[in-house]
Design an enzyme around this catalytic site. Structure first.
Site, mmCIF file in Angstrom:
data_model
loop_
_atom_site.group_PDB
_atom_site.id
_atom_site.type_symbol
_atom_site.label_atom_id
_atom_site.label_comp_id
_atom_site.label_asym_id
_atom_site.label_seq_id
_atom_site.Cartn_x
_atom_site.Cartn_y
_atom_site.Cartn_z
ATOM 1 N N ASP A 114 0.863 -1.183 0.000
ATOM 2 C CA ASP A 114 0.000 0.000 0.000
ATOM 3 C C ASP A 114 0.895 1.227 0.000
ATOM 4 O OD1 ASP A 114 -2.420 -1.419 0.104
ATOM 5 O OD2 ASP A 114 -2.355 -1.546 2.280
ATOM 6 N N ASP A 129 -6.958 -1.212 -4.547
ATOM 7 C CA ASP A 129 -7.990 -0.836 -3.568
ATOM 8 C C ASP A 129 -8.950 0.202 -4.149
ATOM 9 O OD1 ASP A 129 -6.784 -2.489 -1.655
ATOM 10 O OD2 ASP A 129 -5.554 -0.856 -0.864
#
Length: 157
Positions: A114, A129
């Site tokens: 991330d 995401d």
């Protein structure tokens, strides 16, 4: 007939997701931050072995079979003609591309890279995401529009 729109969008999401994660893993150490737009957008390298917002920490690989099953069901529904319309196909493709993008990370690294930190949002996310989230939004919009069309048609009869 091959649903070109679906496969093109899903492939593009997977490609952009994996290239961006590779770039982050190559140029930013875990925990390091790069300011992209002061006060708005930062890239912060984070490794998540769970799900969204760190839930199920250490159990991220459990989501791989879920992603595979959902992808299989969606491809089956596409082939059978249950998924129609550009908006719905794009939404489903974004969802599948995001699910596969994160599944690739979980298979290869047992965690997801991330890095996108929007200052007024919560959490640190990645391209997959955002694709998942936008996909769900488009699927919802398509279903609302479909329901409106059905109600209008019912009122005309």
């Amino acid at each position: 007939m091959i649903p070109i729109l679906f496969y093109s969008v899903a492939f593009l999401v997977i490609l952009v997701d994996q290239i961006s994660k590779y770039w982050i893993r190559t140029y930013l150490n875990v925990g390091d931050t790069m300011v992209v737009w002061e006060g708005v957008l930062h890239f912060k390298h984070f490794q998540n072995s769970g799900a969204a917002f760190g839930l199920f920490e250490g159990y991220g690989r459990l989501f791989v079979p879920v992603a595979i099953i959902i992808t299989g069901i969606i491809i089956y529904m596409l082939k059978k003609g249950y998924i129609n319309g550009k908006l719905l196909k794009i939404g489903v493709a974004l969802f599948v591309g995001g699910a596969i993008g994160n599944a690739i990370d979980r298979i290869l690294f047992n965690q997801v890279t991330d890095f996108i930190h929007v200052q007024f949002g919560q959490g640190i996310l990645n391209v997959a995401d955002y694709a998942l989230s936008f996909g769900v939004i488009l699927i919802f919009i398509d279903s609302v529009m479909d329901e409106i069309k059905k109600r209008k048609a019912a009122n005309l009869n």
